[in-house]
Scaffold this motif. Sequence first.
Motif, PDB file in Angstrom:
ATOM      1  N   PRO A   6     -15.106 -55.044 -68.812  1.00 19.35           N
ATOM      2  CA  PRO A   6     -15.957 -54.585 -67.710  1.00 19.35           C
ATOM      3  C   PRO A   6     -15.214 -54.410 -66.385  1.00 19.35           C
ATOM      4  O   PRO A   6     -15.676 -53.681 -65.515  1.00 19.35           O
ATOM      5  N   SER A   7     -14.068 -55.074 -66.232  1.00 20.39           N
ATOM      6  CA  SER A   7     -13.305 -54.954 -64.989  1.00 20.39           C
ATOM      7  C   SER A   7     -12.308 -53.802 -65.016  1.00 20.39           C
ATOM      8  O   SER A   7     -11.636 -53.533 -64.020  1.00 20.39           O
ATOM      9  N   SER A   8     -12.200 -53.088 -66.151  1.00 19.92           N
ATOM     10  CA  SER A   8     -11.257 -51.973 -66.249  1.00 19.92           C
ATOM     11  C   SER A   8     -11.664 -50.844 -65.303  1.00 19.92           C
ATOM     12  O   SER A   8     -12.847 -50.498 -65.197  1.00 19.92           O
ATOM     13  N   ASN A   9     -10.698 -50.267 -64.637  1.00 17.77           N
ATOM     14  CA  ASN A   9     -10.979 -49.173 -63.717  1.00 17.77           C
ATOM     15  C   ASN A   9     -11.323 -47.889 -64.471  1.00 17.77           C
ATOM     16  O   ASN A   9     -10.780 -47.639 -65.553  1.00 17.77           O
ATOM     17  N   PRO A  10     -12.167 -47.037 -63.896  1.00 17.58           N
ATOM     18  CA  PRO A  10     -12.302 -45.685 -64.441  1.00 17.58           C
ATOM     19  C   PRO A  10     -10.989 -44.936 -64.251  1.00 17.58           C
ATOM     20  O   PRO A  10     -10.166 -45.314 -63.416  1.00 17.58           O
ATOM     21  N   ILE A  11     -10.789 -43.884 -65.024  1.00  9.96           N
ATOM     22  CA  ILE A  11      -9.511 -43.172 -65.015  1.00  9.96           C
ATOM     23  C   ILE A  11      -9.739 -41.687 -64.744  1.00  9.96           C
ATOM     24  O   ILE A  11     -10.565 -41.047 -65.389  1.00  9.96           O
ATOM     25  N   LEU A  12      -8.966 -41.150 -63.799  1.00 11.73           N
ATOM     26  CA  LEU A  12      -8.943 -39.705 -63.549  1.00 11.73           C
ATOM     27  C   LEU A  12      -7.654 -39.146 -64.140  1.00 11.73           C
ATOM     28  O   LEU A  12      -6.571 -39.680 -63.890  1.00 11.73           O
TER      29      LEU A  12
ATOM     30  N   ARG B 196      -8.443 -41.475 -77.456  1.00 16.09           N
ATOM     31  CA  ARG B 196      -7.840 -42.776 -77.758  1.00 16.09           C
ATOM     32  C   ARG B 196      -8.383 -43.864 -76.831  1.00 16.09           C
ATOM     33  O   ARG B 196      -8.632 -44.998 -77.259  1.00 16.09           O
ATOM     34  N   PHE B 197      -8.552 -43.528 -75.554  1.00 14.20           N
ATOM     35  CA  PHE B 197      -9.148 -44.506 -74.648  1.00 14.20           C
ATOM     36  C   PHE B 197     -10.567 -44.860 -75.091  1.00 14.20           C
ATOM     37  O   PHE B 197     -10.973 -46.025 -75.048  1.00 14.20           O
ATOM     38  N   GLN B 198     -11.324 -43.854 -75.546  1.00 13.38           N
ATOM     39  CA  GLN B 198     -12.680 -44.128 -76.019  1.00 13.38           C
ATOM     40  C   GLN B 198     -12.653 -45.028 -77.253  1.00 13.38           C
ATOM     41  O   GLN B 198     -13.470 -45.952 -77.378  1.00 13.38           O
ATOM     42  N   THR B 199     -11.715 -44.793 -78.146  1.00 22.22           N
ATOM     43  CA  THR B 199     -11.578 -45.646 -79.326  1.00 22.22           C
ATOM     44  C   THR B 199     -11.281 -47.089 -78.924  1.00 22.22           C
ATOM     45  O   THR B 199     -11.742 -48.038 -79.577  1.00 22.22           O
ATOM     46  N   ASP B 200     -10.551 -47.260 -77.852  1.00 21.78           N
ATOM     47  CA  ASP B 200     -10.213 -48.596 -77.365  1.00 21.78           C
ATOM     48  C   ASP B 200     -11.282 -49.170 -76.437  1.00 21.78           C
ATOM     49  O   ASP B 200     -11.050 -50.201 -75.798  1.00 21.78           O
ATOM     50  N   GLY B 201     -12.430 -48.509 -76.359  1.00 21.99           N
ATOM     51  CA  GLY B 201     -13.578 -49.108 -75.696  1.00 21.99           C
ATOM     52  C   GLY B 201     -13.987 -48.539 -74.364  1.00 21.99           C
ATOM     53  O   GLY B 201     -15.024 -48.925 -73.822  1.00 21.99           O
ATOM     54  N   TRP B 202     -13.221 -47.604 -73.784  1.00 24.41           N
ATOM     55  CA  TRP B 202     -13.599 -47.044 -72.486  1.00 24.41           C
ATOM     56  C   TRP B 202     -14.816 -46.136 -72.652  1.00 24.41           C
ATOM     57  O   TRP B 202     -14.802 -45.212 -73.471  1.00 24.41           O
ATOM     58  N   PRO B 203     -15.877 -46.341 -71.887  1.00 23.99           N
ATOM     59  CA  PRO B 203     -17.025 -45.422 -71.933  1.00 23.99           C
ATOM     60  C   PRO B 203     -16.620 -44.040 -71.421  1.00 23.99           C
ATOM     61  O   PRO B 203     -15.790 -43.917 -70.510  1.00 23.99           O
ATOM     62  N   SER B 204     -17.201 -43.013 -71.993  1.00 29.54           N
ATOM     63  CA  SER B 204     -16.865 -41.645 -71.577  1.00 29.54           C
ATOM     64  C   SER B 204     -17.156 -41.413 -70.096  1.00 29.54           C
ATOM     65  O   SER B 204     -16.484 -40.605 -69.446  1.00 29.54           O
ATOM     66  N   SER B 205     -18.126 -42.132 -69.540  1.00 30.36           N
ATOM     67  CA  SER B 205     -18.481 -41.974 -68.131  1.00 30.36           C
ATOM     68  C   SER B 205     -17.382 -42.462 -67.193  1.00 30.36           C
ATOM     69  O   SER B 205     -17.399 -42.147 -65.998  1.00 30.36           O
ATOM     70  N   ARG B 206     -16.430 -43.213 -67.730  1.00 33.24           N
ATOM     71  CA  ARG B 206     -15.339 -43.757 -66.907  1.00 33.24           C
ATOM     72  C   ARG B 206     -14.015 -43.047 -67.161  1.00 33.24           C
ATOM     73  O   ARG B 206     -12.956 -43.497 -66.721  1.00 33.24           O
TER      74      ARG B 206
ATOM     75  N   VAL C  24      -9.894 -46.544 -58.856  1.00 32.50           N
ATOM     76  CA  VAL C  24      -9.647 -45.826 -60.096  1.00 32.50           C
ATOM     77  C   VAL C  24      -8.172 -45.946 -60.452  1.00 32.50           C
ATOM     78  O   VAL C  24      -7.337 -46.308 -59.627  1.00 32.50           O
ATOM     79  N   ASP C  25      -7.845 -45.631 -61.706  1.00 31.62           N
ATOM     80  CA  ASP C  25      -6.476 -45.386 -62.121  1.00 31.62           C
ATOM     81  C   ASP C  25      -6.311 -43.885 -62.273  1.00 31.62           C
ATOM     82  O   ASP C  25      -7.267 -43.177 -62.617  1.00 31.62           O
ATOM     83  N   VAL C  26      -5.111 -43.378 -62.026  1.00 30.13           N
ATOM     84  CA  VAL C  26      -4.838 -41.950 -62.122  1.00 30.13           C
ATOM     85  C   VAL C  26      -3.697 -41.730 -63.108  1.00 30.13           C
ATOM     86  O   VAL C  26      -2.616 -42.313 -62.953  1.00 30.13           O
ATOM     87  N   VAL C  27      -3.949 -40.905 -64.130  1.00 28.34           N
ATOM     88  CA  VAL C  27      -2.940 -40.585 -65.129  1.00 28.34           C
ATOM     89  C   VAL C  27      -2.658 -39.088 -65.037  1.00 28.34           C
ATOM     90  O   VAL C  27      -3.579 -38.268 -65.116  1.00 28.34           O
ATOM     91  N   THR C  28      -1.394 -38.724 -64.854  1.00 26.23           N
ATOM     92  CA  THR C  28      -1.033 -37.327 -64.608  1.00 26.23           C
ATOM     93  C   THR C  28       0.006 -36.837 -65.602  1.00 26.23           C
ATOM     94  O   THR C  28       0.797 -37.613 -66.143  1.00 26.23           O
ATOM     95  N   HIS C  29       0.008 -35.534 -65.813  1.00 25.50           N
ATOM     96  CA  HIS C  29       1.041 -34.887 -66.619  1.00 25.50           C
ATOM     97  C   HIS C  29       1.716 -33.818 -65.784  1.00 25.50           C
ATOM     98  O   HIS C  29       1.046 -33.058 -65.078  1.00 25.50           O
ATOM     99  N   SER C  30       3.038 -33.804 -65.820  1.00 26.01           N
ATOM    100  CA  SER C  30       3.828 -32.746 -65.205  1.00 26.01           C
ATOM    101  C   SER C  30       3.472 -32.566 -63.718  1.00 26.01           C
ATOM    102  O   SER C  30       3.469 -33.533 -62.963  1.00 26.01           O
ATOM    103  N   MET C  31       3.126 -31.332 -63.306  1.00 30.01           N
ATOM    104  CA  MET C  31       2.863 -31.054 -61.903  1.00 30.01           C
ATOM    105  C   MET C  31       1.686 -31.837 -61.344  1.00 30.01           C
ATOM    106  O   MET C  31       1.565 -32.008 -60.121  1.00 30.01           O
TER     107      MET C  31
END
Length: 227
Positions: free
Chosen positions: A33-39, A57-67, A102-109
């Motif tokens: 419940p304390s996990s940050n949502p991810i952009l 994969r995040f959803q499989t590991d329990g993250w709700p789609s809303s986050r 939030v946490d931010v995960v980026t690819h390339s540019m």
Amino acid sequence: MRTRISSWLLAATVAVATVAVAPTPAHAAAYTPSSNPILFVHGWNSSATTWNTMIGRFQTDGWPSSRLRAFSYNTSQSNATTAQQVSQEIDRLLAGTGATKVDVVTHSMGGLSSRYYLKNLGGGSKVDRWVSLGGPNHGTSSANLCFSTACTEMRVGSTFLATLNSGDETPGVPAYGTWRSNCDGVINPVDSTVLAGAANVLSGCVAHNSLQNDATIYAQVRDFVNP
């Protein structure tokens, strides 16, 4: 914060070195419940769909789609303009989830606009952890082959990058993590992704457009954003 990053980087380095005999458990850092949502912020000439595998994969590991939120943007425009959209998307994600960061995960540019947001638009107070997968943080020669504003900004020695990298490359309180591969093929030189003050991970042989789909990298990113 630097001590925390150093400890995590040591663990990640050991994990990379031993992955053949001791792969990361599938649910080592499952959602709480304390996990940050991810952009998720995609790169040049791409779209939000590039994140489908990682989000799944995040959803499989329990993250709700809303986050978990990915969005598409015009990859020809200045990264400073995209940074304004990153700001809006983060505010929407915070408002929709009630989270404080939030946490931010980026690819390339995608790493450039989000770094601009962190450095220049007050994003440091809203982001806990930031990830760059194959980011041209110090430029790439591949950008010499295209001519949009965004491509010009990605070139080695560009004014945009010189300003973005001036002073502290990892400013504020967020923890920064980067992943790069010697098999990238797009980010030249490969070490362009490395940022001073970040946890900088050299992955196995993974092509640029597979970095966000690689299972080992996913597990490391998941554990980084949810320690």
